[in-house]
Design an enzyme around this catalytic site. Structure first.
Site, PDB file in Angstrom:
ATOM      1  N   MET A  98       0.853  -1.201   0.000  1.00 54.09           N
ATOM      2  CA  MET A  98       0.000   0.000   0.000  1.00 54.09           C
ATOM      3  C   MET A  98       0.886   1.247   0.000  1.00 54.09           C
ATOM      4  O   MET A  98       0.462   2.325   0.419  1.00 54.09           O
ATOM      5  CB  MET A  98      -0.945  -0.005   1.196  1.00 54.09           C
ATOM      6  N   GLY A  99       2.140   1.101  -0.429  1.00 55.80           N
ATOM      7  CA  GLY A  99       3.041   2.252  -0.488  1.00 55.80           C
ATOM      8  C   GLY A  99       3.596   2.590   0.883  1.00 55.80           C
ATOM      9  O   GLY A  99       3.625   1.752   1.782  1.00 55.80           O
ATOM     10  N   LEU A 124       6.693   3.084   1.304  1.00 55.35           N
ATOM     11  CA  LEU A 124       7.713   2.019   1.258  1.00 55.35           C
ATOM     12  C   LEU A 124       8.837   2.266   2.263  1.00 55.35           C
ATOM     13  O   LEU A 124       9.235   3.401   2.509  1.00 55.35           O
ATOM     14  CB  LEU A 124       8.283   1.908  -0.157  1.00 55.35           C
ATOM     15  N   HIS A 141       9.806  -3.424   3.055  1.00 51.43           N
ATOM     16  CA  HIS A 141       9.422  -3.726   1.672  1.00 51.43           C
ATOM     17  C   HIS A 141      10.663  -4.074   0.843  1.00 51.43           C
ATOM     18  O   HIS A 141      10.620  -4.956  -0.022  1.00 51.43           O
ATOM     19  CB  HIS A 141       8.699  -2.526   1.048  1.00 51.43           C
ATOM     20  N   GLN A 169     -10.203  -2.390   2.675  1.00 50.71           N
ATOM     21  CA  GLN A 169      -9.704  -3.015   3.905  1.00 50.71           C
ATOM     22  C   GLN A 169      -9.641  -2.047   5.085  1.00 50.71           C
ATOM     23  O   GLN A 169      -9.133  -2.397   6.142  1.00 50.71           O
ATOM     24  CB  GLN A 169      -8.352  -3.689   3.658  1.00 50.71           C
ATOM     25  N   GLY A 173       4.712 -10.057   4.026  1.00 49.90           N
ATOM     26  CA  GLY A 173       5.540  -9.902   5.216  1.00 49.90           C
ATOM     27  C   GLY A 173       4.975 -10.672   6.403  1.00 49.90           C
ATOM     28  O   GLY A 173       3.755 -10.728   6.599  1.00 49.90           O
ATOM     29  N   LYS A 215       5.059  -9.716   9.370  1.00 52.90           N
ATOM     30  CA  LYS A 215       4.444  -8.810  10.351  1.00 52.90           C
ATOM     31  C   LYS A 215       2.920  -8.923  10.308  1.00 52.90           C
ATOM     32  O   LYS A 215       2.267  -8.897  11.329  1.00 52.90           O
ATOM     33  CB  LYS A 215       4.870  -7.360  10.122  1.00 52.90           C
ATOM     34  N   SER A 234       4.537   1.295   7.860  1.00 52.02           N
ATOM     35  CA  SER A 234       4.233   2.636   7.348  1.00 52.02           C
ATOM     36  C   SER A 234       3.542   3.461   8.428  1.00 52.02           C
ATOM     37  O   SER A 234       3.699   4.675   8.495  1.00 52.02           O
ATOM     38  CB  SER A 234       3.338   2.543   6.120  1.00 52.02           C
TER      39      SER A 234
HETATM   40  O1  PAF Z   1      -0.109  -5.737   3.403  1.00 51.70           O
HETATM   41  C1  PAF Z   1      -0.539  -4.823   2.663  1.00 51.70           C
HETATM   42  O2  PAF Z   1       0.140  -3.847   2.377  1.00 51.70           O
HETATM   43  C2  PAF Z   1      -1.947  -4.926   2.106  1.00 51.70           C
HETATM   44  O3  PAF Z   1      -2.798  -5.537   3.012  1.00 51.70           O
HETATM   45  C3  PAF Z   1      -2.010  -5.631   0.741  1.00 51.70           C
HETATM   46  C4  PAF Z   1      -1.511  -7.064   0.815  1.00 51.70           C
HETATM   47  C5  PAF Z   1      -1.164  -4.856  -0.273  1.00 51.70           C
HETATM   48  C6  PAF Z   1      -3.451  -5.679   0.216  1.00 51.70           C
HETATM   49  O4  PAF Z   1      -3.991  -4.392   0.044  1.00 51.70           O
END
Ligand code: PAF
Length: 284
Positions: A30-31, A33, A37, A61, A146, A148, A185
């Site tokens: 979701m950026g 970063l 990541h 989500q 990840g 986490k 993040s």
């Molecule tokens: O872990 C994340 O960053 C998000 O839950 C994902 C897997 C990109 C789905 O939106």
């Protein structure tokens, strides 16, 4: 690095990569970063050299009272880092990527309503719906998540198993600050005082790990040890603490084999989650 915004563009770029014989790996994000990541990208590259990284802040989500509007977004920085990390394709879909309103959503099953799902209803429905779409578009050989977000990784594995999605799911270790705080993040939301308290979550999990490694096998006792350790930091307000079988996050009467210690706590306006996986005779 090639860039794609639409499904047609990413499919076109992937057809080129595959035509050139490259194995494709995928890191969905979701950026915002960070080094966590970066380690997933490196792990992805080792599995299959052409790494696709997606950045999509998935509204499905987030609950109505959550931080969707405030979620850290810096597309230029994300693109620069992705380039530095040697990503082959950066996929940044727009909101057009969302499934139709009132349309199909994936049901994560009972595990989706426990732990994170008990605190964030519909969270995993939103995660799995968007991850299924991303996997369907990218069609990677391997996708890396990840540790986490352990419950997310377990649910993605369940989805891939139950829906016969042809991809290998790999899970990369959590990257931590020197004081033990798991990179996230959302750490950007912490005030200086909260940042000083935040590593207490990981320290409490280490207390549970030490109990397991010194022979305690009753999950309830290990959980109590973690809760007591968390109580020492009054600014941390736990949402849950759990000691479960790591593979599927099922409860067991006695801990054996890989065992997950999971905790989530609110600290000011930030929610922290973390976990450790402990094997009898070892830990990660
Ligand atoms: O872990 C994340 O960053 C998000 O839950 C994902 C897997 C990109 C789905 O939106």
């Amino acid at each position: 690095m090639k860039r794609a915004v639409t499904v047609a563009q990413v499919r076109g770029l992937l057809a080129e990569l595959r035509g050139a014989g490259a194995g494709v790996s995928f890191v969905p994000t979701m950026g915002g970063l960070h080094e966590g990541h970066a380690s997933l990208v490196e792990r992805a590259r080792q599995a299959a050299p052409a790494v696709v990284l997606s950045v999509f802040v998935n509204p499905l989500q987030f609950g109505p009272d959550e931080d969707l509007a405030a979620y850290p977004r810096d597309p230029q920085r994300d693109a620069r880092l992705a380039q530095e990390w040697g990503v082959a394709v950066l996929f940044t879909p727009s909101s057009e990527f969302l499934p139709a309103e009132g349309g199909v959503r994936l049901d994560p099953g009972p595990l989706g309503g426990r732990l994170e799902g008990a605190v964030r209803p519909d969270h995993f429905r939103g995660v799995l719906t968007i991850v299924a779409k991303l996997l369907n578009v990218v069609r990677p050989d391997v996708a890396v998540f990840g540790q986490k977000d352990l419950q997310q990784a377990v649910l993605v594995r369940h989805m891939v198993r139950d829906l016969d999605v042809p991809v290998r799911i790999d899970v990369g270790a959590t990257v931590r600050e020197p004081d033990g705080l798991a990179l996230s993040s959302r750490n950007a939301y912490l005030t200086a005082a909260e940042r000083a308290d935040a590593p207490a979550l990981q320290r409490a999990l280490l207390v549970g790990e030490a109990a397991l490694l010194s022979g305690q096998r009753e999950p309830g006792r290990v959980r109590e040890a973690i809760v007591r350790a968390l109580d020492e930091t009054p600014s941390l307000h736990p949402d849950y603490v759990a000691v479960l079988r790591a593979e599927d996050l099922a409860e067991s009467s006695l801990a054996h084999g890989p065992t997950a210690l999971l905790a989530a706590a609110r600290l000011g306006r930030t929610r922290l989650i973390d976990n450790r996986i402990v094997d009898v005779g070892g830990a990660s």
